[in-house]
Design a protein around this motif. Sequence first.
Motif, short mmCIF file in Angstrom:
data_model
loop_
_atom_site.label_atom_id
_atom_site.label_comp_id
_atom_site.label_asym_id
_atom_site.label_seq_id
_atom_site.Cartn_x
_atom_site.Cartn_y
_atom_site.Cartn_z
N THR A 1 0.85 -1.20 0.00
CA THR A 1 0.00 0.00 0.00
C THR A 1 0.88 1.25 0.00
O THR A 1 2.11 1.16 0.14
CB THR A 1 -0.92 0.02 1.24
N LYS A 2 0.24 2.42 -0.13
CA LYS A 2 1.00 3.68 -0.21
C LYS A 2 1.83 3.93 1.05
O LYS A 2 2.87 4.58 0.99
CB LYS A 2 0.04 4.84 -0.45
N ASN A 3 1.35 3.45 2.21
CA ASN A 3 2.12 3.69 3.43
C ASN A 3 3.15 2.60 3.71
O ASN A 3 3.74 2.53 4.79
CB ASN A 3 1.19 3.88 4.65
#
Length: 259
Positions: free
Chosen positions: A166-168
């Motif tokens: 994911t983006k994080n």
Amino acid sequence: MNPILYSNIIGKGKPLCILHGFLGMSDNWKTLGNQYANNGFEVHLIDQRNHGRSFWSEEFNYDLLAEDLLLYLNEKNIERTALIGHSMGGKTVMQFACSYPQKTEKLLVADIAPRFYPPHHQDIINALTQLDFDLINTRGDADEQLEKHLKNFGVRQFLLKNLYRTKNGTFGFRMNLGVLSKKMEEIGENISSSESYNGPTLFLKGSKSEYVTDADTAQIKSHFPKAQIEVIDDAGHWLHAENPDQFFEKSFRFLKQME
């Protein structure tokens, strides 16, 4: 405005749309998709709703999945297309062909019949929902957790294709597990249409699979009067992955037959 399904389009030629099964994604068909593309087809590898990179929705049934495909074809300006669907994707393309026969050139259904199947993926759903993403830094970590509940290596590898960063920076699954776990009855449903599709139809079933039996023939023929039923040797439900050479040979022969 309804969202449009995500797809990977390869090749040039006659359109061919391929729909994956439950908890799958378009990438599962990349190898075979390239073979069709190399032999004169414009191949659309499609992610169904709540799967892969396509949109998520609380609503999930075969009428809607067929409508998603119709909207996709209209968006891509495709008048008619050949269709391949495996398992859940097979139910979608059967429903689509019955609801929108004018859009369907040919229909190929892989290892599923147009009847109700009782929910039978609960062990997989349970294993996936018990994954602790806080403890997963690599695919190997995820596999180790899954192995406690799912001993079959091939099944685990299939499921882990859904894993992405994911983006994080943490890991997550591309499929909408929450909705899919609640919609097990809908996934097993028979196609809702009492209509039939009278065009060229081929059912391919795995020799080791129990998803399509001789008892299904009458129901198959009632919806699809021109249906041929052929067997893929040495293959179970994942016939396209277990015997891809024979799957390609039989499917391509059917697809290239002239009307």
